[in-house]
Scaffold this active site. Structure first.
Site: not given
Length: 275
Positions: A142, A167, A190
């Site tokens: 999104d 990552g 997160e």
């Protein structure tokens, strides 16, 4: 030699790898990036029920930063300066037919790095997808959400606005962040540091989960780290200091319930988050 052996051998002398290195090394790096881009290879996959990292693929990504130079790209309102193999992105120069073959929807201002894979019927709102990421079929990334280097996001997920899936490029042996199938990640959340979010889980908005985050099962009181069990419903919480009632409480993630696959498929997200 196999691509894997060439990459592993090059990694042993990585400080010597550069733009003038042997063409065999460059070809192996390019092959890895091409295979990641097409979905033929992926940095991590589930084998016999366990997630496994393919280290040589991460090594190839890191080596690519040594063999490719920095270049400049001029646009109508700015210019950019980046590694040449990533500067123009995954879909640069694609025709309508190319997009139709790929089968995913990509709205303007969605930078997607070459070497990342996006499955059919995925939807990319204005977001960012980094090299090595794998986004499976039917998933929505999104608005202003981020898929970090080498993260793996499963089928039919919703990564809500402003959220980040971290990552994990280094070290090579580290498992990337994993979001399994049918997961809802709430807005402004997160998930980082190689955390695994199990299939069918629902995470409330504002969740922050790394390897050091305590994951508390409210029903049992058990505390775990690094993995959300499948079909968990998770909200932010806090843990008091048992030895000092005056000390500030510490943030944690709280599993408020677990539901079976049938319930998850029939229940709206808002209903699951109500207790």
């Amino acid at each position: 030699m196999s691509v894997e052996k060439i990459i592993n051998d090059a990694w042993e002398i990585k400080d010597q790898i550069n733009q003038n290195s042997d063409q065999q090394v460059k070809d192996a790096i390019n092959q890895v990036i091409s295979d990641l881009d097409s979905g033929k290879s992926r940095v991590a996959e589930k084998i016999n029920g366990e997630w496994v990292t393919h280290q040589h693929l991460k090594k190839a990504i890191m080596l690519s930063f040594r063999v490719y130079p920095m270049e400049n790209l001029n646009g109508p309102y700015s210019s950019w300066y980046d590694k040449s193999h990533l500067l123009k992105g995954k879909t640069a120069g694609w025709s309508k037919e190319d997009h139709e073959r790929a089968g995913f929807r990509m709205v303007p201002n969605s930078p997607v790095r070459k070497g990342s894979f996006v499955g059919k019927n995925a939807v990319l709102m204005p977001c960012y997808v980094n090299i090595g990421a794998y986004i499976d079929e039917g998933t929505m990334i999104d608005t202003f959400a981020r898929a970090g280097s080498c993260c793996q996001i499963g089928k039919n997920c919703h990564i809500s606005a402003g959220s980040g899936v971290g990552g994990v490029l280094e070290p090579a042996q580290a498992l990337p962040t994993i979001i399994e199938d049918n997961v809802f990640l709430g807005a402004m959340s997160e998930v980082v540091e190689g955390v695994i979010v199990g299939e069918g889980s629902v995470l409330s908005m504002g969740m922050y989960i790394g390897q050091s985050t305590k994951i508390v099962d409210r029903k049992t009181g058990n505390i775990t780290y690094g993995k959300i069990p499948p079909y968990s419903v998770v909200v932010p919480g806090s843990l008091p200091d048992k030895n000092n009632s005056a000390a500030p409480s510490l943030y944690c993630a709280v599993i408020i319930k677990q539901v079976d696959e049938k319930t998850r498929s029939k229940t709206s997200i808002n209903d699951l988050l109500r207790d």
